[in-house]
Scaffold this active site. Structure first.
Site, PDB file in Angstrom:
ATOM      1  N   GLY A  36       1.040  -0.837   0.223  1.00 10.29           N
ATOM      2  CA  GLY A  36       0.080   0.062   0.113  1.00 10.29           C
ATOM      3  C   GLY A  36       0.886   1.584   0.009  1.00 10.29           C
ATOM      4  O   GLY A  36       1.814   0.837  -0.096  1.00 10.29           O
ATOM      5  N   ALA A  73      -7.142  -6.620   3.241  1.00  9.91           N
ATOM      6  CA  ALA A  73      -5.925  -6.790   3.022  1.00  9.91           C
ATOM      7  C   ALA A  73      -5.116  -8.237   2.942  1.00  9.91           C
ATOM      8  O   ALA A  73      -5.990  -8.964   3.226  1.00  9.91           O
ATOM      9  CB  ALA A  73      -5.117  -6.360   4.108  1.00  9.91           C
ATOM     10  N   TYR A 140      -4.219 -18.431  -5.073  1.00  6.21           N
ATOM     11  CA  TYR A 140      -5.335 -17.147  -4.802  1.00  6.21           C
ATOM     12  C   TYR A 140      -6.972 -17.553  -4.492  1.00  6.21           C
ATOM     13  O   TYR A 140      -7.125 -16.930  -3.399  1.00  6.21           O
ATOM     14  CB  TYR A 140      -4.815 -15.455  -5.677  1.00  6.21           C
ATOM     15  CG  TYR A 140      -6.140 -14.289  -5.853  1.00  6.21           C
ATOM     16  CD1 TYR A 140      -5.593 -13.766  -4.506  1.00  6.21           C
ATOM     17  CD2 TYR A 140      -6.293 -14.100  -6.395  1.00  6.21           C
ATOM     18  CE1 TYR A 140      -6.184 -12.757  -4.719  1.00  6.21           C
ATOM     19  CE2 TYR A 140      -7.236 -12.960  -6.618  1.00  6.21           C
ATOM     20  CZ  TYR A 140      -7.125 -12.293  -5.532  1.00  6.21           C
ATOM     21  OH  TYR A 140      -7.876 -10.669  -5.164  1.00  6.21           O
ATOM     22  N   LYS A 144      -9.223 -17.341  -0.469  1.00  8.27           N
ATOM     23  CA  LYS A 144     -10.117 -16.402  -0.105  1.00  8.27           C
ATOM     24  C   LYS A 144     -11.627 -17.092  -0.605  1.00  8.27           C
ATOM     25  O   LYS A 144     -12.413 -16.810   0.704  1.00  8.27           O
ATOM     26  CB  LYS A 144     -10.351 -15.583  -2.192  1.00  8.27           C
ATOM     27  CG  LYS A 144      -9.764 -14.332  -2.390  1.00  8.27           C
ATOM     28  CD  LYS A 144      -9.514 -13.396  -1.039  1.00  8.27           C
ATOM     29  CE  LYS A 144      -8.293 -11.866  -1.553  1.00  8.27           C
ATOM     30  NZ  LYS A 144      -8.678 -11.088  -0.387  1.00  8.27           N
ATOM     31  N   ARG A 220     -12.362 -10.473 -20.175  1.00  8.36           N
ATOM     32  CA  ARG A 220     -12.987 -10.124 -19.076  1.00  8.36           C
ATOM     33  C   ARG A 220     -13.862  -9.111 -19.076  1.00  8.36           C
ATOM     34  O   ARG A 220     -14.075  -8.612 -19.485  1.00  8.36           O
ATOM     35  CB  ARG A 220     -11.094  -9.159 -18.656  1.00  8.36           C
ATOM     36  CG  ARG A 220     -10.260 -10.083 -18.377  1.00  8.36           C
ATOM     37  CD  ARG A 220     -10.438 -11.375 -17.464  1.00  8.36           C
ATOM     38  NE  ARG A 220      -9.714 -12.223 -16.759  1.00  8.36           N
ATOM     39  CZ  ARG A 220      -9.558 -13.952 -18.240  1.00  8.36           C
ATOM     40  NH1 ARG A 220     -10.391 -13.894 -19.386  1.00  8.36           N
ATOM     41  NH2 ARG A 220      -8.432 -14.570 -17.613  1.00  8.36           N
ATOM     42  N   ARG A 281      -0.702 -17.515 -21.046  1.00  2.55           N
ATOM     43  CA  ARG A 281      -0.647 -16.763 -19.484  1.00  2.55           C
ATOM     44  C   ARG A 281      -1.153 -18.258 -18.626  1.00  2.55           C
ATOM     45  O   ARG A 281      -2.231 -18.384 -18.776  1.00  2.55           O
ATOM     46  CB  ARG A 281      -0.955 -15.409 -19.119  1.00  2.55           C
ATOM     47  CG  ARG A 281      -0.322 -15.478 -17.353  1.00  2.55           C
ATOM     48  CD  ARG A 281      -0.683 -14.178 -16.667  1.00  2.55           C
ATOM     49  NE  ARG A 281      -1.762 -13.434 -16.340  1.00  2.55           N
ATOM     50  CZ  ARG A 281      -2.568 -12.701 -15.845  1.00  2.55           C
ATOM     51  NH1 ARG A 281      -1.899 -11.166 -15.714  1.00  2.55           N
ATOM     52  NH2 ARG A 281      -4.157 -12.393 -15.467  1.00  2.55           N
TER      53      ARG A 281
END
Ligand code: UDP
Length: 332
Positions: A36, A73, A140, A144, A220, A281
């Site tokens: 940040g 965060a 990731y 979550k 996207r 990717r």
């Protein structure tokens, strides 16, 4: 309300802090400043620290009479998460659980959680609704989802009330032009394209041109960061007025290919963007588009910056004013 925003010095967190302050909430930002920027959190009281510091959390909850938490965060790069899952489990799950425990301990009732479309994995159908199976294809998304799952059980057992917002592709910047997207390293399409337009990068590498999409590049759903921020405020208001815990997708419901984004950037900036075609990717699904009807129906959310050109234009304003991003980076 008195609100603790973890990660409030980051990209989406800082835009949400601004929306909360505009809504006359009192905001305390807790950010370890690993990614940040101090300048991004202006207007709020910034405390440098980590959600794993439960003593600090207890002190902040008490001292500032915190009534709700918005939790941004986290580590948030797909590729990095595949290479370094340990860091992702620690940052996103272990530290997230420490936050949930501290909230339960202190009796803080409401949590708005920054989640992601990465919880769905490879889509079986698009647009993706909240009922779509959750089979993340990278740590990731998995981390979550793990915290979302904990939030449900904590809700049942301890009465914690939460809203989880599953973002599609956050983009753009506050039209004021003084806060925006600045990641190191930058991996996201729109800031990279604009850095090429600025002359800070020689070209944009397009990751794959053989996808089963109209022009062969990935599609996207780009959503303006201020529209994301507004959804957080709505979610909190709704919970504070009695709504139960819930999960919502957040996107515009329209998909744009990588080449369409580049074309929009060339039109907005009036600069050419040189392109090189590279390999796909790993982990990139061909098409990710949100079904966001649920949040429109239940929270009355409506995007104010839905068009791709508008989104790119606000990002461009930030990049023009801050060609090297936030200036304090070199001091860290
Ligand atoms: N992308 C690209 N070149 C880049 C960065 C991204 O072609 O240098 C593509 C990427 O493959 C994806 C889209 O742009 O299809 C959006 O990527 P981004 O990293 O911005 O967000 P993600 O979809 O990974 O959340």
């Amino acid at each position: 309300m008195n609100i603790l925003v973890t990660g409030g010095a980051g990209y989406i967190g800082s835009h949400t802090v601004r929306a909360l302050i505009a809504g006359e909430h009192r905001v305390i930002v807790l950010d370890n400043l690993s990614r940040g920027h101090t300048a991004a959190a202006r207007g709020a009281l910034l405390v440098r620290g980590d959600t794993s510091d439960t003593g600090l959390l207890a002190e902040l909850f008490k001292k500032h009479k915190i009534e709700a938490v918005m939790h941004f965060a986290a580590s948030s790069q797909v590729g990095e998460s595949v290479r370094e899952p340990s860091g992702y489990y620690h940052n996103n799950v272990v530290k997230g659980l420490a936050l949930l425990d501290a909230m339960v301990q202190a009796g803080v009732p409401y949590l708005v959680f920054s989640s992601t479309a990465a919880v769905y994995g490879e889509p079986e159908e698009v647009p993706i609704s909240e009922e779509h199976p959750t089979l993340p294809t990278n740590p990731y998304g998995a981390t979550k989802l793990a915290l979302e799952s904990a939030m449900r059980w904590y809700g049942d057992a301890y009465g914690l009330r939460f809203t989880s917002l599953r973002y599609f592709n956050a983009a753009g910047a506050d039209p004021a032009g003084d806060i925006g997207e600045d990641h190191t390293p930058e991996t996201h399409l729109i800031p990279l394209v604009l850095q090429v337009a600025l002359g800070n990068r020689p070209h944009l590498e397009v990751f794959g041109s053989d996808y089963p999409t109209p022009d062969g590049t990935c599609v996207r759903d780009y959503i303006h960061v201020n529209d994301l921020a507004a959804a957080h405020v709505l979610a909190l208001d709704k919970m504070a007025s009695g709504a139960r815990s819930n999960i919502y997708n957040l996107g515009n419901g329209s998909g744009y290919s990588v080449l369409e984004v580049i074309k929009a950037a060339e039109e907005v900036t009036a600069k050419p963007v040189k392109v090189k075609y590279g390999a796909r990717r790993p982990g990139d699904p061909a098409v990710l588009v949100a079904g966001s009807q649920k949040i429109r129906d239940e929270l009355g959310w409506e995007p104010c910056f839905a068009g791709l050109h508008t989104i790119v234009d606000t990002a461009w304003r930030w990049h023009l004013g801050h060609p090297a991003g936030y200036e304090e980076r070199n001091e860290r």
